[in-house]
Design an enzyme around this catalytic site. Structure first.
Site, mmCIF file in Angstrom:
data_model
loop_
_atom_site.group_PDB
_atom_site.id
_atom_site.type_symbol
_atom_site.label_atom_id
_atom_site.label_comp_id
_atom_site.label_asym_id
_atom_site.label_seq_id
_atom_site.Cartn_x
_atom_site.Cartn_y
_atom_site.Cartn_z
ATOM 1 N N SER A 68 5.452 -30.204 -39.759
ATOM 2 C CA SER A 68 4.384 -29.452 -40.424
ATOM 3 C C SER A 68 4.903 -28.245 -41.205
ATOM 4 O O SER A 68 5.621 -28.397 -42.178
ATOM 5 C CB SER A 68 3.351 -29.041 -39.370
ATOM 6 O OG SER A 68 2.192 -28.564 -39.966
ATOM 7 N N ASP A 87 3.303 -30.716 -44.485
ATOM 8 C CA ASP A 87 2.780 -32.070 -44.253
ATOM 9 C C ASP A 87 1.349 -32.243 -44.751
ATOM 10 O O ASP A 87 0.721 -33.272 -44.499
ATOM 11 C CB ASP A 87 2.909 -32.473 -42.776
ATOM 12 C CG ASP A 87 1.901 -31.760 -41.887
ATOM 13 O OD1 ASP A 87 1.509 -30.629 -42.232
ATOM 14 O OD2 ASP A 87 1.508 -32.328 -40.851
ATOM 15 N N ASP A 104 -1.599 -30.903 -44.070
ATOM 16 C CA ASP A 104 -2.847 -30.815 -43.308
ATOM 17 C C ASP A 104 -3.432 -29.397 -43.315
ATOM 18 O O ASP A 104 -4.471 -29.148 -42.718
ATOM 19 C CB ASP A 104 -2.685 -31.345 -41.870
ATOM 20 C CG ASP A 104 -1.659 -30.571 -41.055
ATOM 21 O OD1 ASP A 104 -1.064 -29.615 -41.579
ATOM 22 O OD2 ASP A 104 -1.453 -30.937 -39.882
ATOM 23 N N ASP A 111 0.714 -26.927 -46.819
ATOM 24 C CA ASP A 111 1.927 -26.777 -46.012
ATOM 25 C C ASP A 111 2.746 -28.061 -46.130
ATOM 26 O O ASP A 111 2.358 -28.993 -46.834
ATOM 27 C CB ASP A 111 1.584 -26.425 -44.558
ATOM 28 C CG ASP A 111 0.933 -27.577 -43.813
ATOM 29 O OD1 ASP A 111 0.306 -28.421 -44.476
ATOM 30 O OD2 ASP A 111 1.035 -27.637 -42.573
#
Length: 444
Positions: free
Chosen positions: A102, A243, A245, A241
């Site tokens: 992430s 990833d 999400d 960010d």
């Protein structure tokens, strides 16, 4: 939760090359997950990743483990985490696996699983996988081994899905948007979604080299985006960010717009359109200003523990459709099953276009209270939160705030940190109290 050896609040995460993020562990994890999933009948698992250099190594290890257990893997290449949740559903796969840490630096990585429904794996499945991890690896008969394939149009499918969450009668024509993809998984997705909906897009953080993910850019560091929005005289900026999400925004004046403000804008727009259905879930970290602003609109609000899985649990428990963390995880159950930065940003853009208002003006109905967060590193057996001296200083701070603010101490779910948060009306007072509590924690 506590009896688990490997799974944390958000899958398994750590530094690459150190347990558990090593090729041999991930191979075994792929095998263990494969054994458990094979019992459920299906034979196909999707594997997506972000742009970290370690993604190559870990996806092949996972695939080998799955194949040994008799499951086939379909690779999507770099894709946002929420895209894997979506594609797992549309491909009727048994599970989706995302290789990502992430918003962490590039030398961390992690593994997170989605169920066939595009939600986090149920606890009992995670526990069953942990149980298999204790056994030695075995291999199915050669004729039963899994295969590997590539989904070539994964990005195109997800782009269409995102566009489908934006009202077909509206367009982004005439909007100048700077988008920062954090050199992460949205780099080839978000700019295309926005361009295809008509926006004039300036894309930054779209040159991933395997090591620059989240580095001085993206949702966790808005300075670059703020600078570009002002320089380009753009209408707004969007930051995802690594990833994809999380979403953070910047208005045309360069001011940060966080998850609380985004949640407020989407909730108020839902109310206006008669689509809200129930209330809104925030977390213990959500700004008190959000609570007060929603109260004025007559929108019910409740707080969950920090972590998107807890927000989701609370939403399901209440039967509500909207929840978010102030870090920019926004969950819109009417649109998708998990936090999705691109889908959330499109809902804010819908409000901007529909009301002919700037992002700055859309935020003006909500006054953010000063909130100071101090992170204290801790290692060792003693729990600073149980210490009498820490409890005393905390109680004293609460007395000082006299019901016009909040104090919150909690352990981070992803790092060895104690987070000290104080919020109130006077910034200087709030800051002094936060540092006083933090000093007490350090002393322990």
């Amino acid at each position: 939760m506590s009896n688990r050896k490997y799974f944390g609040t958000d899958g398994i995460r750590g530094k690459v090359g150190e347990a558990p993020i090593t090729p041999d562990f991930v191979l075994k994890l792929g095998w263990a997950a494969g054994k458990v999933l094979a019992r459920q009948g299906s034979r196909k698992v999707l594997i997506g990743k972000d742009t970290r250099i370690s993604g190559y190594m870990l996806e092949s290890a996972l695939e080998a483990g799955l194949a040994a257990a008799g499951l086939s893997a379909a690779f999507t290449g770099p894709m946002p985490t929420p895209a894997i949740a979506y594609l797992t559903r549309t491909f009727r796969a048994e599970a989706g696996i995302v290789i990502s840490a992430s918003h962490n630096p590039f030398d961390d990585n992690g593994i997170k699983f989605f169920s066939a429904e595009g939600t986090k794996l149920p606890d009992e499945v995670e526990e069953a996988i942990e149980l298999e991890m204790e056994k030695p690896i075995t291999c199915v008969e050669s004729a039963e081994l899994g295969r590997a394939s590539r989904i070539v149009d994964a990005a195109g499918r997800y782009i269409e899905f995102c566009k489908g969450t934006f009202p077909s009668e509206l367009s982004l024509n005439g909007l100048k948007i700077v988008v920062d993809c954090a050199n992460g998984a949205t780099y080839h997705i978000a700019p295309n979604v926005l361009r295809e909906l008509g926006a004039n897009v300036i894309a930054i953080g779209v040159q991933p080299d395997g090591m620059n993910i989240n580095k001085d850019c993206g949702a966790t560091d808005l300075r670059l985006l703020q600078h570009r929005v002002l320089e380009e005289k753009a209408d707004l900026g969007l930051a995802y960010d690594g990833d994809g999400d999380r979403i953070m925004m910047v208005d045309h004046l360069g001011h940060k717009v966080d998850g609380d403000q985004i949640l407020y804008i989407i909730a108020r727009e839902g109310l206006r359109q008669g689509q809200l259905r129930g209330g809104v879930v925030g977390t213990l970290m959500s700004n008190m200003g959000l609570e007060l602003a929603l109260k004025q609109l007559g929108i019910p609000f409740t707080r969950a523990k920090v972590g998107d899985r807890y927000v989701l649990e609370k939403m399901q428990e209440k039967g509500w459709r909207l929840g978010a963390e102030n870090s920019g995880h926004v969950i819109l159950l009417d649109k998708t099953t998990t936090g999705d930065g691109i889908v959330a940003s499109l809902q804010v853009l819908t409000a901007i276009v529909r009301n002919h208002m700037t992002l700055h003006d859309l935020c003006s109905g909500m006054k953010m209270l000063p909130q100071i967060l101090v992170n204290v590193r801790f290692a060792g057996e003693h729990d600073p939160l149980e210490s009498e001296s820490v409890k005393a200083v905390t109680a004293e701070a609460e007395k000082t705030l006299a019901g016009r603010g909040r104090v919150l101490l909690r352990k981070s779910g992803t790092e060895p940190l104690i987070r000290v948060m104080v919020e109130g009306e006077d910034e200087a007072q709030v800051s002094a109290l936060a540092h006083k509590i933090a000093d007490a924690v350090k002393a322990v």
